[in-house]
Design a protein around this motif. Structure first.
Motif, PDB file in Angstrom:
ATOM      1  N   LEU A 417     -25.222  -6.793 -18.865  1.00  0.00           N
ATOM      2  CA  LEU A 417     -25.195  -7.472 -19.844  1.00  0.00           C
ATOM      3  C   LEU A 417     -25.817  -7.674 -20.922  1.00  0.00           C
ATOM      4  N   PRO A 418     -25.016  -7.369 -22.211  1.00  0.00           N
ATOM      5  CA  PRO A 418     -25.526  -7.328 -23.302  1.00  0.00           C
ATOM      6  C   PRO A 418     -26.515  -8.383 -24.031  1.00  0.00           C
ATOM      7  N   PRO A 419     -27.480  -7.767 -24.874  1.00  0.00           N
ATOM      8  CA  PRO A 419     -27.439  -6.494 -25.705  1.00  0.00           C
ATOM      9  C   PRO A 419     -28.841  -5.481 -24.736  1.00  0.00           C
ATOM     10  N   LEU A 420     -28.447  -5.175 -23.295  1.00  0.00           N
ATOM     11  CA  LEU A 420     -29.339  -4.913 -22.664  1.00  0.00           C
ATOM     12  C   LEU A 420     -28.454  -3.560 -22.633  1.00  0.00           C
ATOM     13  N   SER A 421     -29.723  -2.602 -23.332  1.00  0.00           N
ATOM     14  CA  SER A 421     -29.341  -0.921 -23.117  1.00  0.00           C
ATOM     15  C   SER A 421     -30.071  -0.422 -22.388  1.00  0.00           C
ATOM     16  N   VAL A 422     -29.868   1.397 -22.078  1.00  0.00           N
ATOM     17  CA  VAL A 422     -30.308   2.415 -21.454  1.00  0.00           C
ATOM     18  C   VAL A 422     -30.461   3.179 -22.428  1.00  0.00           C
ATOM     19  N   ASN A 475     -33.924  -1.789 -23.450  1.00  0.00           N
ATOM     20  CA  ASN A 475     -34.675  -2.195 -25.202  1.00  0.00           C
ATOM     21  C   ASN A 475     -35.921  -2.138 -24.880  1.00  0.00           C
ATOM     22  N   GLY A 476     -36.366  -0.661 -24.877  1.00  0.00           N
ATOM     23  CA  GLY A 476     -37.960  -0.647 -25.012  1.00  0.00           C
ATOM     24  C   GLY A 476     -38.920  -1.218 -23.332  1.00  0.00           C
ATOM     25  N   LEU A 477     -38.633  -1.298 -22.591  1.00  0.00           N
ATOM     26  CA  LEU A 477     -39.232  -2.228 -21.606  1.00  0.00           C
ATOM     27  C   LEU A 477     -38.847  -0.785 -20.245  1.00  0.00           C
ATOM     28  N   GLY A 478     -39.595  -1.101 -19.454  1.00  0.00           N
ATOM     29  CA  GLY A 478     -39.113   0.131 -19.036  1.00  0.00           C
ATOM     30  C   GLY A 478     -38.132  -0.382 -17.551  1.00  0.00           C
TER      31      GLY A 478
END
Length: 532
Positions: A417-422, A475-478
């Protein structure tokens, strides 16, 4: 007229005494000092036979009947003492000789003026052994992976190499007399050189250097065949390289060693990798290994060499050339592997900055009375290496400057599911300031034994140590508790594969992270220099 003649003759005799007799005394003094200097150097080259060697030399130069004093002792140049107090009569082990000569000269006209019939002349000199050793630091002596070594060396040489692992083993095990290499090189470039100093000042292309190395390794068929394959793969035009950057004479260049003398024994692979590094200059090297590393979908290397690995040549303790360093290198390894849970592909960039290890020649002992007691002491300091997982641009991998910004986490995995990235980031360093003094015995020197110094804090897998400290986020979250262990397991399995790529790449350049491998290539104590 008689009175005038007597007065004038006395004046003429006085002028002759000043001109001819003083010139005679000065000439005799110069001859005596030159004879003493020569005898001192001859004797200091072999302190065990100093008396006989010095007396024979003085006799050959016309001073056999003079009063001669010959005192062996020890000369210490690095004690901080004044020049006059550096020679210790009777000091052991002897490495110097003091000679004092007393003789007379008979003036011709001075006796008319009532001066003595003989004038005493005294000359003295101290000569010390010029003790040289040749050593190398940082050479990787384990087997190299043929594919990675081919890719790295080929890229630096501007060609495609297909050497086997056996070829690299032959290159690693072969040793070359540096002066035999220079002999062959001077012939290959058409240089009518009178000394090796002129050869190392010349330029030669890569093909000429490898051809000369092949001539110098005659009797070692495996190494010769490997060099032949490299020469055959070279492009039509190869870069020019200054010979001094490949085989420096060190301190012995000042003595202008004569053609045909024995030189230090150097590792063939070290010379080959140094040639490739110098030929490449400061240019960035990019290598795409594709899927050649089992377990990784793709591997790309970006490499920049700031300071090439060096051999010492013949150097003296305390000299300006007595310290040599391994190469300073920046390397980015970009790997792609299958992501866990069917999430596609995972990208992992590992950045490595290897600072130089260094070795300094502390002392050389060459007792003539007992050659088996020969020894060399070398101070070794391991280098510091920095590793990071970060978002590093390839353009930032350069040989100069402060290095890339390592503060930005690297995008490891793009989710469905963009724009999510690890994203992940980690920093680690190994080595630290670790110093040790290594002493090489006569047996170590004869066998070219390699001694290693390992820095503290270097245990297990380098990449695994880096991954264990990596922070992950989306994206900066956990990050999900379900995804965290799956990613950790996948990255952990890739760690030893990345280690193998890292190790093989750096060994091709003669570097070991957190370690310094030191070998003494030879000693030479058959020269002497005047010190007083």
């Amino acid at each position: 007229m008689t009175v005038l003649f007597a007065v004038g003759a006395t004046g003429l005799m006085g002028a002759a005494a000043l001109g001819i007799d003083l010139g005679l005394l000065f000439q005799t003094s110069r001859r005596a000092q030159a004879a003493v200097d020569i005898a001192a150097m001859v004797a200091a080259a072999n302190p065990a036979g100093a008396d006989a060697l010095a007396r024979r030399s003085l006799a050959d130069n016309g001073f056999g009947s003079a009063t001669i004093g010959i005192v062996p002792g020890r000369y210490a140049a690095d004690t901080g003492a004044s020049l006059a107090n550096r020679f210790q009569p009777g000091g052991t082990p002897a490495n110097a000789v003091r000679i004092v000569l007393a003789t007379t000269a008979r003036p011709h006209f001075a006796r008319v003026l009532g001066l003595p019939a003989e004038v005493g002349i005294r000359a003295s000199g101290v000569a010390a052994q010029a003790q040289f050793a040749s050593f190398s630091v940082g050479s990787g002596l384990a087997s190299l992976d043929g594919g990675i070594a081919n890719a790295v060396l080929g890229a630096m040489l501007g060609t495609r190499l297909t050497l086997s692992a056996m070829d690299y083993s032959a290159l690693l095990s072969a040793r070359v007399d540096a002066f035999r290499f220079l002999d062959a090189l001077s012939t290959g470039i058409g240089l009518q050189a009178a000394s090796y100093s002129e050869v190392v000042a010349a330029n030669a292309n890569v093909g000429q250097i490898l051809t000369a190395l092949r001539v110098a390794v005659q009797g070692q068929p495996g190494a010769s065949a490997a060099l032949g394959a490299m020469i055959g793969a070279l492009p039509g035009t190869t870069p020019l390289v200054r010979v001094a950057n490949i085989a420096d004479l060190g301190d012995s260049g000042a003595l202008a060693p004569s053609r045909g003398t024995a030189g230090p024994m150097l590792g063939l692979m070290d010379l080959v990798s140094a040639t490739a590094s110098v030929a490449n200059g400061a240019r960035q090297v990019s290598v795409d290994l594709g899927a050649s590393v089992p377990g990784l979908l793709r591997t790309q290397l970006t490499l920049a060499i700031g300071e090439r690995r060096q051999d010492s040549g013949w150097v003296q303790p305390g000299g300006s050339n007595a310290t040599v360093r391994t190469a300073q290198t920046r390397l980015l390894i970009e790997t792609t592997l299958n992501a866990p849970l069917g999430l596609g592909t995972l990208s992992l960039p590992v950045y490595v900055e290897a600072a130089s290890a260094q070795a300094t020649l502390r002392s050389v002992t060459c007792p003539w009375s007992s050659p088996s007691q020969r020894s060399v002491a070398i101070d070794v300091q391991t280098g510091v290496a920095s590793l990071a997982i970060a978002n590093v641009a390839k353009s930032a991998i350069t040989a100069t400057g402060t290095g890339p910004d390592l503060s930005r986490p690297a995008p490891l995995l793009a989710l469905l599911l963009p724009p999510l990235s690890v994203n992940g980031g980690a920093r680690a360093s190994i080595g630290g300031s670790y110093a040790r003094t290594l002493t090489f015995s006569d047996d170590d020197i004869t066998r070219h034994t390699v001694r290693s110094v390992s820095a503290t804090g270097l245990t297990g897998s380098l990449t695994r140590s880096l991954l264990d400290g990596m922070t992950l986020d989306i994206n900066g979250l956990g990050i999900s508790p379900l995804l965290q262990p799956a990613l950790s397991a996948t990255l952990g399995a890739a760690a030893p594969l990345i280690d193998s790529v890292l190790d093989a790449t750096l060994r091709t350049l003669g570097i070991r992270l957190g370690n310094a491998d030191v070998a003494v290539d030879g000693t030479r104590c058959d020269q002497a220099v005047l010190v007083q």
